[in-house]
Design an enzyme around this catalytic site. Structure first.
Site, PDB file in Angstrom:
ATOM      1  N   ILE A   1       0.899  -1.155   0.000  1.00 60.91           N
ATOM      2  CA  ILE A   1       0.000   0.000   0.000  1.00 60.91           C
ATOM      3  C   ILE A   1       0.937   1.203   0.000  1.00 60.91           C
ATOM      4  CG2 ILE A   1      -1.818   1.258   1.199  1.00 60.91           C
ATOM      5  CD1 ILE A   1      -2.689  -1.349   2.482  1.00 60.91           C
ATOM      6  N   PRO A   2       1.139   1.831  -1.151  1.00 58.53           N
ATOM      7  CA  PRO A   2       2.318   2.693  -1.357  1.00 58.53           C
ATOM      8  C   PRO A   2       2.212   4.090  -0.756  1.00 58.53           C
ATOM      9  CG  PRO A   2       1.036   2.605  -3.368  1.00 58.53           C
ATOM     10  CD  PRO A   2       0.363   1.668  -2.397  1.00 58.53           C
ATOM     11  N   CYS A   3       2.248   4.165   0.576  1.00 56.19           N
ATOM     12  CA  CYS A   3       2.207   5.470   1.227  1.00 56.19           C
ATOM     13  C   CYS A   3       3.449   6.295   0.892  1.00 56.19           C
ATOM     14  CB  CYS A   3       2.062   5.316   2.732  1.00 56.19           C
ATOM     15  SG  CYS A   3       3.252   4.214   3.503  1.00 56.19           S
ATOM     16  N   HIS A   4       4.524   5.652   0.432  1.00 53.06           N
ATOM     17  CA  HIS A   4       5.734   6.388   0.066  1.00 53.06           C
ATOM     18  C   HIS A   4       5.528   7.256  -1.170  1.00 53.06           C
ATOM     19  CE1 HIS A   4       5.803   2.463  -2.016  1.00 53.06           C
ATOM     20  NE2 HIS A   4       6.313   3.144  -3.028  1.00 53.06           N
ATOM     21  N   ARG A   5       4.448   7.033  -1.921  1.00 50.97           N
ATOM     22  CA  ARG A   5       4.188   7.819  -3.142  1.00 50.97           C
ATOM     23  C   ARG A   5       3.399   9.094  -2.859  1.00 50.97           C
ATOM     24  NH1 ARG A   5       2.228   2.502  -6.486  1.00 50.97           N
ATOM     25  NH2 ARG A   5       4.205   1.359  -6.308  1.00 50.97           N
TER      26      ARG A   5
END
Length: 287
Positions: free
Chosen positions: A251-255
Site C-alpha cells: 500500500i504505497p504510502c511512500h508515493r
C-alpha cells in the site's frame, strides 16, 4: 516475545547483494564509484553492473541520480498522478513491480474495533531491497509490513504488535514466504497475486485504496488524495491515515508527497522512503 530472525528464510542472495549496494549508494551520494561498489560486493565491475541493472532496471550511476536531493520535486513535476485520471485510464494495475497485482479485502469495522481479538497473525523477518522487513499476515493475506533499518528490529516489532494488541502472534516465516517473494520480486513470480488483508477504520481504508491507485514510479500529494476520496478539506486526516498504513510498500504510502515538493514524513524513516521512490522510478523508466 523476541524479534528473532529466522536464518532459514534469509536465503535470497540477490536480496542481500542489492540491499547492501543500495545502502552504499544512498550513503555515498553521487561520488561513489562503480569500482568501489563492485569491490565491496566482492565482484568484478562488469559483473556487478550487469547484476545491478538486471535487478534494479537501470545502471548504478542512473540509480544515483534518482537519489538526488531534488528527487521529490522532480517526481512531482514529471510523474505527478491525478488519481481519478489514473483510475479511468486503468493505470492502477499497470507498472507495478514485476507485473505485481494485488487482491485485497478489509476487516469489518466491528472486527477492527476489537483490536485484533480472536485474530491469529503470523510474522517473520525477511531481507528486502530496503533493509530488513518485518512482515505479518493472516490466513487471508499480508496485513503488515514494516522496515527496521532506521528504527531497529525491537522498535519495529513493538510498533506492529501495538496496532492489534489483542491478536495472537505466531512466528511462522515459511507461511508468509511465498507472498513475500512475490511482493519483493524475487524469483519467477511475475503475474502472481499478493493477497492483502487491510485492518483499519473505514476512513483509513478509503485512503489506502486511493494510495493503491497511484502507479508505480509516480507520485501524488496529500491534497490530491483528499480530493479523490471526496473530502478535499481532510488533508490533515489523510496525512494521518497515510502515516498509519500498516502494509508499507504494497500500500504505497511512500508515493504521497507534500504539495510543496517535499518528501513529507515516512513512518519507517525518510532514507527508506527515498530508496523506495528511487527504485520504483528507475524500474518505471527501464520498463
Amino acid at each position: 516475545m523476541t524479534a528473532g530472525i529466522n536464518t532459514e528464510i534469509r536465503d535470497g542472495y540477490h536480496f542481500n547483494v542489492m540491499r547492501r549496494a543500495i545502502d552504499l549508494i544512498d550513503a555515498g551520494g553521487p561520488g561513489v564509484r562503480l569500482s568501489d561498489l563492485a569491490r565491496d560486493m566482492n565482484m568484478s565491475p562488469a559483473h556487478f553492473q550487469r547484476l545491478f541493472t538486471q535487478w534494479v532496471g537501470v545502471s548504478p550511476k542512473r540509480y544515483q541520480q534518482y537519489l538526488a536531493l531534488g528527487q521529490a520535486k522532480d517526481l512531482l513535476a514529471e510523474r505527478f498522478t491525478t488519481l481519478d485520471t489514473a483510475h479511468e485510464l486503468g493505470l492502477s494495475g499497470t507498472g507495478r513491480l514485476h507485473d505485481l497485482f494485488l487482491r485485497w479485502e478489509a476487516m469489518s469495522p466491528g472486527e477492527f474495533a476489537r483490536r485484533g481479538d480472536g485474530l491469529k497473525i503470523y510474522w517473520g523477518w525477511f531481507d528486502s531491497p530496503f533493509g530488513l522487513a518485518l512482515v505479518m499476515g493472516t490466513e487471508k493475506g499480508i496485513c503488515g509490513i514494516g522496515f527496521a533499518s532506521e528504527t531497529g528490529e525491537a522498535a519495529a516489532m513493538e510498533d506492529m504488535i501495538a496496532r492489534w494488541p489483542n491478536a495472537e502472534f505466531v512466528e511462522d516465516p515459511m507461511m508468509l514466504r511465498p507472498w513475500v517473494l512475490t511482493a519483493f520480486g524475487a524469483g519467477d513470480q511475475q503475474g502472481e497475486k499478493v493477497p492483502l488483508y487491510m485492518i483499519g477504520a473505514p476512513f483509513q481504508i478509503k485512503v489506502w485504496e486511493a494510495l493503491m491507485r497511484i502507479p508505480s514510479g509516480h507520485v501524488t500529494t496529500y491534497s490530491e488524495i483528499a480530493q479523490s476520496i471526496g473530502n478535499p478539506r481532510a488533508v490533515r486526516a489523510v496525512g494521518t491515515a497515510v502515516g498509519r498504513n500498516p502494509v508499507s510498500f504494497l500500500i504505497p504510502c511512500h508515493r504521497a508527497l507534500r504539495k510543496s515538493g517535499g518528501l513529507g514524513g515516512y513512518h519507517w524513516g525518510l532514507p527508506v522512503k527515498r530508496a523506495i521512490l528511487a527504485w520504483e522510478s528507475a524500474r518505471a523508466e527501464a520498463g
